[in-house]
Write an enzyme that holds these catalytic residues in place. Structure first.
Site, short mmCIF file in Angstrom:
data_model
loop_
_atom_site.label_atom_id
_atom_site.label_comp_id
_atom_site.label_asym_id
_atom_site.label_seq_id
_atom_site.Cartn_x
_atom_site.Cartn_y
_atom_site.Cartn_z
N LYS A 43 -7.20 -7.56 6.47
CA LYS A 43 -6.38 -6.62 7.26
C LYS A 43 -7.02 -5.23 7.27
CE LYS A 43 -2.67 -7.25 4.72
NZ LYS A 43 -3.21 -8.18 3.73
N ARG A 63 6.47 -6.06 5.41
CA ARG A 63 6.12 -7.12 4.47
C ARG A 63 7.33 -7.97 4.08
NH1 ARG A 63 1.28 -4.98 2.08
NH2 ARG A 63 0.37 -6.46 0.65
N ARG A 67 -14.33 -8.26 -4.71
CA ARG A 67 -14.17 -7.05 -3.89
C ARG A 67 -14.19 -5.79 -4.75
NH1 ARG A 67 -8.63 -6.00 -0.62
NH2 ARG A 67 -7.75 -6.16 -2.71
N ARG A 127 -9.92 -2.85 -7.85
CA ARG A 127 -8.50 -2.51 -7.77
C ARG A 127 -7.73 -3.13 -8.93
NH1 ARG A 127 -6.14 -3.23 -1.77
NH2 ARG A 127 -4.59 -4.47 -2.89
N ARG A 150 0.48 -12.05 -6.27
CA ARG A 150 0.53 -11.47 -4.91
C ARG A 150 0.60 -12.57 -3.85
NH1 ARG A 150 -4.65 -8.03 -5.13
NH2 ARG A 150 -4.28 -7.58 -2.95
P1 AP5 Z 1 -9.70 -6.69 2.93
O1 AP5 Z 1 -9.98 -6.13 4.30
O2 AP5 Z 1 -9.73 -5.75 1.78
O3 AP5 Z 1 -8.35 -7.55 2.96
P2 AP5 Z 1 -6.84 -7.09 3.01
O4 AP5 Z 1 -6.12 -8.14 3.80
O5 AP5 Z 1 -6.71 -5.67 3.49
O6 AP5 Z 1 -6.49 -7.23 1.48
P3 AP5 Z 1 -5.56 -6.36 0.52
O7 AP5 Z 1 -5.77 -6.91 -0.84
O8 AP5 Z 1 -5.81 -4.90 0.71
O9 AP5 Z 1 -4.17 -6.73 1.07
P4 AP5 Z 1 -2.83 -6.59 0.35
O10 AP5 Z 1 -1.92 -6.85 1.48
O11 AP5 Z 1 -2.64 -7.43 -0.85
O12 AP5 Z 1 -2.89 -5.11 -0.25
P5 AP5 Z 1 -2.19 -3.75 0.15
O13 AP5 Z 1 -3.12 -2.67 -0.20
O14 AP5 Z 1 -1.60 -3.79 1.51
O15 AP5 Z 1 -10.74 -7.89 2.70
C1 AP5 Z 1 -10.80 -8.55 1.45
C2 AP5 Z 1 -12.27 -8.76 1.04
O16 AP5 Z 1 -12.87 -9.69 1.93
C3 AP5 Z 1 -13.12 -7.48 1.12
O17 AP5 Z 1 -14.04 -7.50 0.06
C4 AP5 Z 1 -13.84 -7.61 2.46
O18 AP5 Z 1 -15.10 -6.93 2.46
C5 AP5 Z 1 -14.02 -9.12 2.54
N1 AP5 Z 1 -14.04 -9.63 3.92
C6 AP5 Z 1 -13.21 -9.30 4.94
N2 AP5 Z 1 -13.50 -10.02 6.03
C7 AP5 Z 1 -14.53 -10.85 5.68
C8 AP5 Z 1 -15.26 -11.88 6.37
N3 AP5 Z 1 -15.02 -12.21 7.64
N4 AP5 Z 1 -16.22 -12.55 5.67
C9 AP5 Z 1 -16.47 -12.22 4.39
N5 AP5 Z 1 -15.83 -11.28 3.68
C10 AP5 Z 1 -14.86 -10.61 4.33
O19 AP5 Z 1 -0.96 -3.73 -0.86
C11 AP5 Z 1 -1.12 -3.61 -2.26
C12 AP5 Z 1 0.25 -3.55 -2.94
O20 AP5 Z 1 0.98 -2.41 -2.45
C13 AP5 Z 1 1.18 -4.74 -2.68
O21 AP5 Z 1 0.92 -5.81 -3.54
C14 AP5 Z 1 2.56 -4.08 -2.92
O22 AP5 Z 1 2.83 -3.95 -4.29
C15 AP5 Z 1 2.38 -2.68 -2.35
N6 AP5 Z 1 2.78 -2.60 -0.94
C16 AP5 Z 1 1.98 -2.27 0.12
N7 AP5 Z 1 2.68 -2.33 1.27
C17 AP5 Z 1 3.95 -2.70 0.93
C18 AP5 Z 1 5.12 -2.94 1.68
N8 AP5 Z 1 5.15 -2.84 3.02
N9 AP5 Z 1 6.25 -3.29 1.02
C19 AP5 Z 1 6.26 -3.40 -0.32
N10 AP5 Z 1 5.18 -3.19 -1.09
C20 AP5 Z 1 4.03 -2.84 -0.47
#
Ligand code: AP5
Length: 215
Positions: free
Chosen positions: A13, A88, A122, A153, A164
């Protein structure tokens, strides 16, 4: 265009929201990045959010709803935005519908096995949030945008990743149905169906094609 990026942890994402943000010149709003910034600044919201995030749980709905509502009221969102990681839960989606008009919800689909592999390999920039695959860094562990040393992270530890994913399936996956019923959903596969990665450029092309319908 007002775009939502849906998808499990590690689906890409953040990676693709960055690409689309640059292409359409609209802000990329990641609730995860905003919360991590609040933790780094030791704000009241950040300290509260940390308790949940470190355990792989969701931060309470009202905390993130307030953050997003305030952010979307800013002038740079007037011509469109990308929401990454919000909504979410169905409750967040319902509340979002009261103050924003969403044009498309892009759902990045992948197997859990691939996601676990990606998250354990990552590193991220603590300043701008950009994610990197360790295997693609070639020994230079600094951010290509701002040269900040990259970090692992806190919630990318294996046991937290499992939690997660569990939380995703229980609380966030129902949004696929929610936006499907509203006629706003577009699915984009990010693996080849047998658990292997598809190159970022190929996924980016698929996303651009899905968005062209709405542009
Ligand atoms: P990456 O782009 O980092 O993936 P992502 O989907 O953004 O992963 P996140 O871990 O950031 O998502 P998340 O939803 O768990 O975390 P968030 O920060 O929102 O890609 C992943 C890896 O793959 C990278 O190394 C990238 O380089 C690689 N990659 C990508 N595409 C590729 C490809 N095609 N081929 C090879 N490699 C590739 O949330 C964190 C925490 O915050 C949550 O757990 C929660 O506690 C809280 N939170 C955030 N938003 C909310 C909400 N709305 N409500 C409640 N709690 C929330």
């Amino acid at each position: 265009m007002n775009i939502i990026f849906l998808g499990p942890p590690g689906a890409g994402k953040g990676t693709h929201a960055n690409i689309i943000s640059a292409k359409y010149q609209i802000p990329h709003i990641s609730t995860g990045d905003i919360l991590r910034m609040a933790i780094a600044n030791q704000t009241e919201t950040g300290l509260r959010a940390k308790e949940y995030m470190d355990k792989g749980q969701l931060v309470p709905d009202q905390v993130v709803i307030d953050i997003v509502k305030e952010r979307l009221a800013m002038a740079d969102c007037a011509d469109g935005y990308i929401l990454d990681g919000f909504p979410r839960t169905v409750a967040q989606a319902e509340e979002l519908g009261t103050f924003a008009k969403i044009d498309v919800a892009l759902n990045l689909m992948a197997s859990d096995q691939l996601l676990v592999e990606r998250l354990s390999g990552r590193l991220v920039c603590p300043l701008c949030g950009a994610p990197y695959r360790i295997s693609a860094l070639g020994g230079d562990l600094t951010c290509r945008v701002d040269s900040t040393p990259l970090i692992l992270r806190e919630d990318d530890k294996p046991e937290t990743v499992d939690k997660r994913l569990e939380v995703y399936h229980e609380k966030t996956a129902p949004l696929i149905d929610y936006y499907g019923k509203l006629g706003l959903l577009r699915n984009v596969a990010i693996d080849g169906g047998t658990g292997e990665d598809i190159p970022v450029e190929t996924v980016a092309e698929r996303i651009s094609k899905a968005l062209e319908e709405f542009a």
